[in-house]
Design a protein around this motif. Structure first.
Motif, PDB file in Angstrom:
ATOM      1  N   LYS A  59       0.851  -1.185   0.000  1.00 33.04           N
ATOM      2  CA  LYS A  59       0.000   0.000   0.000  1.00 33.04           C
ATOM      3  C   LYS A  59       0.887   1.235   0.000  1.00 33.04           C
ATOM      4  CE  LYS A  59      -4.190  -1.813   2.223  1.00 33.04           C
ATOM      5  NZ  LYS A  59      -5.144  -1.654   3.365  1.00 33.04           N
ATOM      6  N   PHE A  60       0.573   2.166  -0.889  1.00 36.01           N
ATOM      7  CA  PHE A  60       1.317   3.422  -0.982  1.00 36.01           C
ATOM      8  C   PHE A  60       2.824   3.179  -1.134  1.00 36.01           C
ATOM      9  CE2 PHE A  60      -2.315   4.088   1.969  1.00 36.01           C
ATOM     10  CZ  PHE A  60      -3.130   4.799   1.089  1.00 36.01           C
ATOM     11  N   GLY A  61       3.155   2.108  -1.866  1.00 34.91           N
ATOM     12  CA  GLY A  61       4.559   1.799  -2.093  1.00 34.91           C
ATOM     13  C   GLY A  61       5.251   1.118  -0.935  1.00 34.91           C
ATOM     14  N   ILE A  62       4.501   0.765   0.112  1.00 39.11           N
ATOM     15  CA  ILE A  62       5.062   0.116   1.300  1.00 39.11           C
ATOM     16  C   ILE A  62       4.700  -1.367   1.279  1.00 39.11           C
ATOM     17  CG2 ILE A  62       5.006   0.024   3.825  1.00 39.11           C
ATOM     18  CD1 ILE A  62       4.284   3.016   3.747  1.00 39.11           C
ATOM     19  N   ALA A  63       5.696  -2.226   1.452  1.00 43.12           N
ATOM     20  CA  ALA A  63       5.479  -3.677   1.455  1.00 43.12           C
ATOM     21  C   ALA A  63       5.575  -4.211   2.883  1.00 43.12           C
ATOM     22  CB  ALA A  63       6.509  -4.365   0.564  1.00 43.12           C
ATOM     23  N   TYR A  64       4.618  -5.049   3.264  1.00 39.68           N
ATOM     24  CA  TYR A  64       4.648  -5.600   4.624  1.00 39.68           C
ATOM     25  C   TYR A  64       3.999  -6.982   4.642  1.00 39.68           C
ATOM     26  CZ  TYR A  64      -0.123  -3.663   4.662  1.00 39.68           C
ATOM     27  OH  TYR A  64      -1.424  -3.344   4.355  1.00 39.68           O
ATOM     28  N   ILE A  65       4.316  -7.738   5.696  1.00 44.35           N
ATOM     29  CA  ILE A  65       3.719  -9.054   5.941  1.00 44.35           C
ATOM     30  C   ILE A  65       3.140  -9.051   7.353  1.00 44.35           C
ATOM     31  CG2 ILE A  65       4.091 -11.531   6.154  1.00 44.35           C
ATOM     32  CD1 ILE A  65       6.413 -11.307   4.229  1.00 44.35           C
ATOM     33  N   PHE A  66       1.854  -9.305   7.447  1.00 42.98           N
ATOM     34  CA  PHE A  66       1.183  -9.426   8.733  1.00 42.98           C
ATOM     35  C   PHE A  66       0.585 -10.824   8.855  1.00 42.98           C
ATOM     36  CE2 PHE A  66      -0.048  -4.654   9.325  1.00 42.98           C
ATOM     37  CZ  PHE A  66       1.267  -4.368   9.623  1.00 42.98           C
ATOM     38  N   ASN A  67       0.307 -11.232  10.090  1.00 48.42           N
ATOM     39  CA  ASN A  67      -0.451 -12.450  10.298  1.00 48.42           C
ATOM     40  C   ASN A  67      -1.858 -12.260   9.738  1.00 48.42           C
ATOM     41  OD1 ASN A  67       0.791 -14.712  11.762  1.00 48.42           O
ATOM     42  ND2 ASN A  67      -1.212 -14.876  12.735  1.00 48.42           N
ATOM     43  N   PRO A  68      -2.419 -13.267   9.079  1.00 49.29           N
ATOM     44  CA  PRO A  68      -3.765 -13.110   8.519  1.00 49.29           C
ATOM     45  C   PRO A  68      -4.829 -13.092   9.602  1.00 49.29           C
ATOM     46  CG  PRO A  68      -2.992 -15.351   8.223  1.00 49.29           C
ATOM     47  CD  PRO A  68      -1.838 -14.578   8.776  1.00 49.29           C
ATOM     48  N   PRO A  69      -6.027 -12.602   9.288  1.00 53.10           N
ATOM     49  CA  PRO A  69      -7.120 -12.636  10.259  1.00 53.10           C
ATOM     50  C   PRO A  69      -7.541 -14.065  10.559  1.00 53.10           C
ATOM     51  CG  PRO A  69      -7.949 -12.028   8.086  1.00 53.10           C
ATOM     52  CD  PRO A  69      -6.450 -12.038   7.996  1.00 53.10           C
ATOM     53  N   LEU A  70      -8.037 -14.272  11.768  1.00 54.83           N
ATOM     54  CA  LEU A  70      -8.584 -15.564  12.177  1.00 54.83           C
ATOM     55  C   LEU A  70      -7.557 -16.689  12.151  1.00 54.83           C
ATOM     56  CD1 LEU A  70     -11.877 -15.073  10.169  1.00 54.83           C
ATOM     57  CD2 LEU A  70     -11.725 -15.101  12.666  1.00 54.83           C
ATOM     58  N   LEU A  99     -24.775 -10.261  14.826  1.00 53.10           N
ATOM     59  CA  LEU A  99     -24.731  -9.710  16.179  1.00 53.10           C
ATOM     60  C   LEU A  99     -23.430  -8.953  16.410  1.00 53.10           C
ATOM     61  CD1 LEU A  99     -25.870  -9.477  19.085  1.00 53.10           C
ATOM     62  CD2 LEU A  99     -24.773 -11.682  19.574  1.00 53.10           C
ATOM     63  N   SER A 100     -22.328  -9.535  15.964  1.00 53.06           N
ATOM     64  CA  SER A 100     -21.030  -8.877  16.116  1.00 53.06           C
ATOM     65  C   SER A 100     -20.951  -7.617  15.270  1.00 53.06           C
ATOM     66  CB  SER A 100     -19.910  -9.841  15.722  1.00 53.06           C
ATOM     67  OG  SER A 100     -18.651  -9.229  15.869  1.00 53.06           O
ATOM     68  N   ARG A 101     -21.480  -7.669  14.062  1.00 52.08           N
ATOM     69  CA  ARG A 101     -21.478  -6.485  13.189  1.00 52.08           C
ATOM     70  C   ARG A 101     -22.236  -5.329  13.843  1.00 52.08           C
ATOM     71  NH1 ARG A 101     -20.288  -6.878   7.631  1.00 52.08           N
ATOM     72  NH2 ARG A 101     -20.074  -8.992   6.773  1.00 52.08           N
ATOM     73  N   LEU A 156     -12.452  -5.342  15.060  1.00 50.19           N
ATOM     74  CA  LEU A 156     -11.795  -4.861  13.848  1.00 50.19           C
ATOM     75  C   LEU A 156     -11.497  -6.096  13.016  1.00 50.19           C
ATOM     76  CD1 LEU A 156      -9.391  -2.191  15.376  1.00 50.19           C
ATOM     77  CD2 LEU A 156     -11.505  -1.774  14.097  1.00 50.19           C
ATOM     78  N   LEU A 157     -12.500  -6.575  12.324  1.00 51.85           N
ATOM     79  CA  LEU A 157     -12.425  -7.884  11.704  1.00 51.85           C
ATOM     80  C   LEU A 157     -12.900  -7.809  10.264  1.00 51.85           C
ATOM     81  CD1 LEU A 157     -11.952 -10.967  12.068  1.00 51.85           C
ATOM     82  CD2 LEU A 157     -14.324 -11.134  12.818  1.00 51.85           C
ATOM     83  N   ASP A 158     -12.273  -8.611   9.422  1.00 54.37           N
ATOM     84  CA  ASP A 158     -12.708  -8.775   8.044  1.00 54.37           C
ATOM     85  C   ASP A 158     -13.849  -9.791   8.053  1.00 54.37           C
ATOM     86  OD1 ASP A 158     -13.091  -9.449   5.399  1.00 54.37           O
ATOM     87  OD2 ASP A 158     -10.955  -9.548   4.906  1.00 54.37           O
ATOM     88  N   TYR A 159     -15.087  -9.288   8.064  1.00 57.12           N
ATOM     89  CA  TYR A 159     -16.225 -10.196   8.150  1.00 57.12           C
ATOM     90  C   TYR A 159     -16.395 -11.022   6.881  1.00 57.12           C
ATOM     91  CZ  TYR A 159     -17.639  -8.143  12.557  1.00 57.12           C
ATOM     92  OH  TYR A 159     -17.675  -7.739  13.870  1.00 57.12           O
ATOM     93  N   GLY A 160     -15.934 -10.493   5.755  1.00 56.71           N
ATOM     94  CA  GLY A 160     -15.955 -11.289   4.537  1.00 56.71           C
ATOM     95  C   GLY A 160     -15.102 -12.530   4.685  1.00 56.71           C
TER      96      GLY A 160
END
Length: 325
Positions: free
Chosen positions: A72-83, A196-198, A204-208
């Motif tokens: 994003k915006f020219g910045i590369a990163y690796i995060f743990n995925p959701p769930l 209910l959570s929504r 702060l969750l990716d509900y999809g």
């Protein structure tokens, strides 16, 4: 991508479409670090466009690591995925090797994987399974090592014994929930719980990703949803969990804060413990590093289980400081 040679290893950095599902998933199932988070179908649901590093020695697969670089915006990163509580590196069982030989091999594998990861990453934050026991190569490569905690409860056929080990307040909430007529319902539809959570918007969750994961869990017949409802059919609380080998893993929970005083969430968690059969050895609550949430899981008698988080922040110092806050 052609395999690269690294200290007699063949290291393949592969696109998702080039990974063989059966080979990968069988390896995850047999690995001491094996968890369902590492299966192809699980990662497809929560981490689209992920890739995999596969390390071979004499044509035998000895380690894998899933990852995904986000830009994003020219910045590369690796995060743990959701769930996914943890991922990291998965090793083959090193049976029959001396400890020194095993650690030497692990060092070489970790260094080979580090060499296969993309360069110029601004930020890396990844969690590793509790069974991952040799993080020093990351430290020597400039990564920060942090300890995080999950909560595991050892199952027991004597459920009354487990109940006695609950926190007194938790037992009171469970009794209150039953006295108020709350009932536990098993359902193959997680929609109401997700909604209910929504509504309370506390995650702060990716509900999809959660909805895709629920479909995948149902397809593989390892996911269950528990709902706690009152006599008017109002949903008080519930949770989604999955079965993996001899373990039950809690993935997601939600409760209605307007009726929290009736103990629905405590009843849901206790029911997941109570209905665990003799084939289940551990209930993994996944835990939390947030003190108020940690207290809730601790109240069920589980033990804190440490696992590794590696971090590398290559931002300039002012931005690095802000990101660590």
């Amino acid at each position: 991508m052609k395999p690269s040679k690294a200290q007699s290893f063949s290291v393949n950095n592969l696109e998702r479409d080039s990974l063989g599902d059966e080979t990968w998933n069988n390896f995850i199932a047999e690995s001491p670090q094996g968890v369902p988070y590492g299966c192809t179908w699980y990662l497809d649901a929560v981490w689209p466009e992920w890739k995999g590093i596969m390390v071979f020695s004499q044509q035998k697969l000895i380690a894998v690591m899933p990852f995904r670089v986000t830009r994003k915006f020219g910045i590369a990163y690796i995060f743990n995925p959701p769930l996914c509580q943890y991922l990291g590196i998965f090793f083959i069982p090193f049976e029959g090797k001396k400890t020194e030989q095993e650690l030497t091999l692990k060092k070489r594998v970790v260094n080979a994987i580090l060499g296969a990861l993309p360069k110029k990453l601004s930020l890396v934050i990844l969690n590793f399974a509790p069974e991952f026991d040799y993080p020093l190569p990351f430290f020597w490569s400039g990564y920060e090592l942090r300890t995080r905690y999950s909560y595991w409860l050892e199952n027991d056929a004597d459920k009354q014994k487990l109940f006695r080990h609950l926190n007194e307040r938790t037992r009171t909430y469970i009794h209150k929930a039953k006295k108020c007529g709350l009932k536990v319902v098993h359902t193959d539809n997680a929609g109401a719980l997700i909604q209910l959570s929504r509504k309370k918007d506390s995650y702060l969750l990716d509900y999809g990703a959660l909805e895709r994961l629920w479909v995948a869990l149902q397809t593989h017949k390892i996911g269950e949803t528990i709902e706690v409802r009152d006599e008017q059919d109002r949903l008080h609380a519930g949770l989604i969990y999955m079965r993996w080998g001899k373990k039950i893993i809690h993935l997601f929970s939600a409760s209605d804060p307007e009726v929290a005083q009736f103990g629905g969430m405590s009843l849901a968690v206790w029911h997941s413990i109570e209905q665990a059969g003799e084939d289940v050895e551990v209930i993994d609550f996944e835990g939390s590093m947030i003190e108020s949430i940690e207290h809730f899981f601790r109240s069920f008698g589980g033990k804190p289980i440490p696992y590794l988080q590696i971090r590398k922040n290559s931002f300039p110092k002012p931005f690095r400081w802000l990101l660590e806050k």
